[in-house]
Enzyme design. Structure first.
Site, PDB file in Angstrom:
ATOM      1  CB  SER A  14     -28.249 -11.139  18.263  1.00  0.00           C
ATOM      2  OG  SER A  14     -27.122 -10.803  19.047  1.00  0.00           O
ATOM      3  CG  ASN A  50     -20.825 -11.135  19.244  1.00  0.00           C
ATOM      4  OD1 ASN A  50     -19.815 -10.452  19.309  1.00  0.00           O
ATOM      5  ND2 ASN A  50     -22.016 -10.668  19.596  1.00  0.00           N
ATOM      6  CG  ASP A  51     -25.133 -12.931  20.155  1.00  0.00           C
ATOM      7  OD1 ASP A  51     -24.673 -11.798  20.346  1.00  0.00           O
ATOM      8  OD2 ASP A  51     -25.822 -13.233  19.163  1.00  0.00           O
ATOM      9  CB  VAL A  52     -22.445 -18.501  22.779  1.00  0.00           C
ATOM     10  CG1 VAL A  52     -23.667 -18.788  21.925  1.00  0.00           C
ATOM     11  CG2 VAL A  52     -21.171 -18.561  21.951  1.00  0.00           C
ATOM     12  CB  VAL A  53     -18.133 -15.762  24.577  1.00  0.00           C
ATOM     13  CG1 VAL A  53     -17.878 -17.227  24.281  1.00  0.00           C
ATOM     14  CG2 VAL A  53     -17.993 -14.925  23.305  1.00  0.00           C
TER      15      VAL A  53
END
Length: 466
Positions: free
Chosen positions: A433, A392-395
């Site tokens: 997050s 999720n957060d890393v893309v």
């Protein structure tokens, strides 16, 4: 003769530690490096027993040592066998905590057994061992509780947290000074030791409990560094050179990894400890009012069958679904079909450093197919399909586009640049997050809802039936 052999054995242990950590840097030599380090530790332990004349203390010493080895080995073996890969981050967190606790207990035992007056250097090293070991222990327990979901499931806020932490740190330092310079005043030394122990046990809790889930991989790495530093100071306190060497190796490697991960998140270590984006409230990114498009496995297969280049971007969802072996099967089918396959690994994907690398290595994914974000991003615009599995957060493109996002400035894998993006998720929820991801509503993105392992296995079946 004894005075000659013991330093030589310590040097052999140190060389094995250094060589073992060097080999751990590559997937194909990691097992050998782990075994080499274990042999070094065995030599170091046996040497310590002879140096401190523990082996000359009678049958009871043998029995106590044997009992400790047997009990510890059984607990470690059973625990390691039972834990799933999804539980590995919290297990690593506990290992860090146990390392800090062992150094703390060594220091307290040295203090209790000392009959001489406190000397400044020994007192300071002993106090620092207690301080760092205490932070590593309670901080790791909190990290374990947050990662496992057994404690602190909701964000925790401590009023005036930084002021409280500063007060605890100062109180602990005062305790170290009181003990180190207490001389023959045993009462003053006892007050100092109690103060440093209590202050830093509490500090480990207050420092970590407010940090959100998005920062947990970096916190685990930092606590690992603390456990190593505690061991190094314990070695100074008890005059054991091999403990100093091994502790410094763990401490420095953990700190280097922490700084690398901070760079990967475009955050400073100061910001990590004193303000955490992972604890921030969820924010919706651009396009969050749009409804994501979804697609069936059969339709997704038709796109993959025509693709000439495919990039897998794994995240914690792959670990939860235990889909790594199915992903390897799909990668093999794509290669047989003529596609070029790569895996884009973000440094903070998952719940601990190297989480995705370990999972994919377990599935025998070739090491040369694992690419960093820096290696993969220049090629992403020429990629036919990017398959995001539980990340999720890393893309999240908000990191590049939305200055109001808590993620803004964090380097990401530019999955949104691929011609087509498949996102494999159980549902429409946010990542760990709690931040919305506008990638999911992009025009070139389609969602494939369901268990990632079942979805990937179904895609493999489609290739086999074609």
């Amino acid at each position: 003769m004894r005075d000659i052999i013991i330093p030589i054995l310590y040097m052999v242990s140190a060389v094995l530690f250094i060589r073992g950590i060097k080999l751990l840097g590559k997937a194909d030599t990691a097992r050998k490096g782990n075994g080499m380090s274990a042999v070094g530790m065995l030599i170091a332990v046996v040497t310590v027993l002879f140096e401190k004349e523990v082996m000359d203390a009678g049958v009871m010493s043998y029995l106590m040592i044997a009992a400790a080895i047997i009990v510890g080995s059984i607990i470690g073996a059973v625990w390691s066998k039972k834990v799933e890969m999804t539980g590995m981050p919290q297990l690593v967190a506990l290992f860090n905590g146990f390392g800090g606790l062992s150094s703390l207990l060594v220091a307290l035992t040295q203090y209790l057994n000392s009959q001489e007056e406190a000397k400044p250097f020994e007192g300071v090293t002993l106090g620092l061992t207690v301080a760092i070991g205490a932070i590593a222990f309670t901080g790791s327990v909190v990290a374990w509780g947050k990662l496992s979901g057994k404690m602190f499931k909701k964000s925790v806020t401590i009023p005036a947290k930084n002021a409280l932490n500063a007060a605890l740190a100062i109180a602990g330092l005062v305790g170290i000074v009181l003990y180190a310079f207490s001389g023959t005043n045993k009462e003053l030394g006892l007050i100092g030791m109690i103060a440093v122990t209590a202050a830093y046990l509490i500090l480990g809790f207050t420092m970590v409990v407010t940090i959100g889930g998005g920062d947990m991989p970096v916190i685990i790495s930092l606590l690992n560094a603390f456990s190593g530093l505690a061991a190094a100071f314990a070695g100074l306190a008890i005059s054991n050179s091999v403990l100093v060497v091994s502790g410094c190796l763990v401490g420095t490697s953990g700190l280097i990894l922490t700084l690398i991960m901070c760079k990967a998140m475009n955050r400073t270590l100061y910001a990590l400890l004193f303000s955490s984006f992972g604890a921030s409230a969820s924010k919706k990114g651009a396009g969050s009012d749009k409804e994501p498009k979804s697609m069936s496995v059969e339709d997704a297969y038709l796109i993959l069958e025509a693709a000439s280049s495919v990039v897998f971007i794994p995240g914690y969802g792959m670990a939860v679904a235990q889909a790594q072996h199915s992903v390897k099967e799909l990668a093999d089918k794509l290669e047989e079909n003529g596609a070029e396959v790569s895996f884009a690994i973000h440094p903070v994907a998952g719940r601990m450093p190297g989480h995705m690398n370990v999972l994919l290595a377990e599935a025998n994914v070739p090491y040369e197919q694992l690419k960093t974000a820096d290696e993969m991003n220049p090629q992403m615009s020429n990629t036919d399909v990017a398959i995001v599995i539980g990340a999720n957060d890393v893309v999240n493109p908000s990191a590049l586009e939305d200055e109001t996002s808590p993620l803004y400035g964090m380097p990401i894998i530019n999955a949104f640049e691929a011609r087509t993006v498949f996102v494999l998720k159980r549902g429409k929820g946010t990542g760990f997050s709690g931040i919305e991801n506008p990638l999911f509503t992009n025009d070139n993105t389609v969602m494939i809802y369901g268990d990632a392992k079942q979805t990937v296995s179904s895609l493999v079946s489609e290739f086999e039936d074609s």
